[in-house]
Scaffold this motif. Structure first.
Motif, PDB file in Angstrom:
ATOM      1  N   GLY A  16     121.315  83.854  23.965  1.00  6.06           N
ATOM      2  CA  GLY A  16     122.041  82.611  23.782  1.00  6.06           C
ATOM      3  C   GLY A  16     122.525  82.416  22.356  1.00  6.06           C
ATOM      4  O   GLY A  16     122.271  83.241  21.473  1.00  6.06           O
ATOM      5  N   SER A  17     123.218  81.303  22.147  1.00  5.14           N
ATOM      6  CA  SER A  17     123.797  80.991  20.838  1.00  5.14           C
ATOM      7  C   SER A  17     123.464  79.558  20.437  1.00  5.14           C
ATOM      8  O   SER A  17     123.243  78.695  21.298  1.00  5.14           O
ATOM      9  N   LYS A  19     124.564  76.706  17.011  1.00  2.67           N
ATOM     10  CA  LYS A  19     125.298  76.456  15.772  1.00  2.67           C
ATOM     11  C   LYS A  19     124.570  75.359  15.004  1.00  2.67           C
ATOM     12  O   LYS A  19     124.493  74.214  15.467  1.00  2.67           O
ATOM     13  N   ARG A  69     125.398  89.073  13.616  1.00  3.30           N
ATOM     14  CA  ARG A  69     125.098  88.054  14.632  1.00  3.30           C
ATOM     15  C   ARG A  69     125.222  86.637  14.088  1.00  3.30           C
ATOM     16  O   ARG A  69     125.477  85.702  14.841  1.00  3.30           O
ATOM     17  N   PHE A  70     125.010  86.476  12.793  1.00  3.15           N
ATOM     18  CA  PHE A  70     125.038  85.150  12.163  1.00  3.15           C
ATOM     19  C   PHE A  70     126.297  85.009  11.319  1.00  3.15           C
ATOM     20  O   PHE A  70     126.666  85.928  10.580  1.00  3.15           O
ATOM     21  N   ARG A  84     126.436  79.795  12.580  1.00  2.00           N
ATOM     22  CA  ARG A  84     126.610  80.167  13.977  1.00  2.00           C
ATOM     23  C   ARG A  84     125.725  81.380  14.239  1.00  2.00           C
ATOM     24  O   ARG A  84     125.822  82.391  13.541  1.00  2.00           O
ATOM     25  N   MET A  85     124.893  81.281  15.266  1.00  4.04           N
ATOM     26  CA  MET A  85     123.955  82.358  15.586  1.00  4.04           C
ATOM     27  C   MET A  85     124.197  82.817  17.019  1.00  4.04           C
ATOM     28  O   MET A  85     124.084  82.011  17.958  1.00  4.04           O
ATOM     29  N   ASN A  86     124.537  84.071  17.179  1.00  3.44           N
ATOM     30  CA  ASN A  86     124.799  84.648  18.494  1.00  3.44           C
ATOM     31  C   ASN A  86     123.729  85.672  18.856  1.00  3.44           C
ATOM     32  O   ASN A  86     123.004  86.163  17.996  1.00  3.44           O
ATOM     33  N   SER A  87     123.667  85.995  20.120  1.00 11.11           N
ATOM     34  CA  SER A  87     122.740  87.016  20.634  1.00 11.11           C
ATOM     35  C   SER A  87     121.327  86.778  20.130  1.00 11.11           C
ATOM     36  O   SER A  87     120.658  87.699  19.631  1.00 11.11           O
ATOM     37  N   LEU A  88     120.874  85.560  20.254  1.00 13.68           N
ATOM     38  CA  LEU A  88     119.555  85.213  19.726  1.00 13.68           C
ATOM     39  C   LEU A  88     118.451  85.919  20.501  1.00 13.68           C
ATOM     40  O   LEU A  88     118.548  86.107  21.727  1.00 13.68           O
ATOM     41  N   ASP A  92     114.000  85.619  16.475  1.00 13.20           N
ATOM     42  CA  ASP A  92     114.746  84.649  15.669  1.00 13.20           C
ATOM     43  C   ASP A  92     114.071  83.278  15.681  1.00 13.20           C
ATOM     44  O   ASP A  92     114.526  82.364  14.989  1.00 13.20           O
TER      45      ASP A  92
END
Length: 113
Positions: A16-17, A19, A69-70, A84-88, A92
């Motif tokens: 998940g992501s 922000k 990812r960030f 913004r953080m993706n592919s958590l 993390d």
């Protein structure tokens, strides 16, 4: 009273992501640098990314764990910095903090499970 307020944390599933947002009332916001850090209980605080408020130039930690990812960004008029953080992933999971000059925010919790 100068404030630095983070928001946007929460619980997400792996992949998940989120922000995160950080807004400051610091009058010397301009010509400064804001950064994002995270900390797991019992471990040292880890620097993730930083951005110059005037130029928007960004810096990222070399750690492969966050690279790619960030993404850090800012809205100059709102005195706000984002992460913004993706592919958590579960690793993390931490308390995420924002910093400007010597001022730290109260942190926002991110949980990935």
């Amino acid at each position: 009273h100068v404030q630095l307020v983070e928001s946007g944390g929460g619980s997400v599933h792996p992949g998940g992501s989120l922000k995160l947002s950080c807004t400051t009332s610091l009058v010397t916001y301009r010509d400064n640098c804001m950064g994002w850090f995270r900390q797991v209980p019992g471990q040292a605080r880890e620097g993730l990314a930083a951005i110059y408020t005037d130029s928007g130039k960004t810096f990222y930690a070399e750690a492969d764990s966050v690279k790619g990812r960030f993404t850090i960004s800012r809205d100059y008029t709102k005195r706000t910095v984002y992460l913004r953080m993706n592919s958590l992933q579960p690793e993390d999971t931490a308390m995420y903090y924002c910093k400007i000059a010597s001022l730290w925010g109260q942190g926002t919790q991110v949980t990935v499970s």
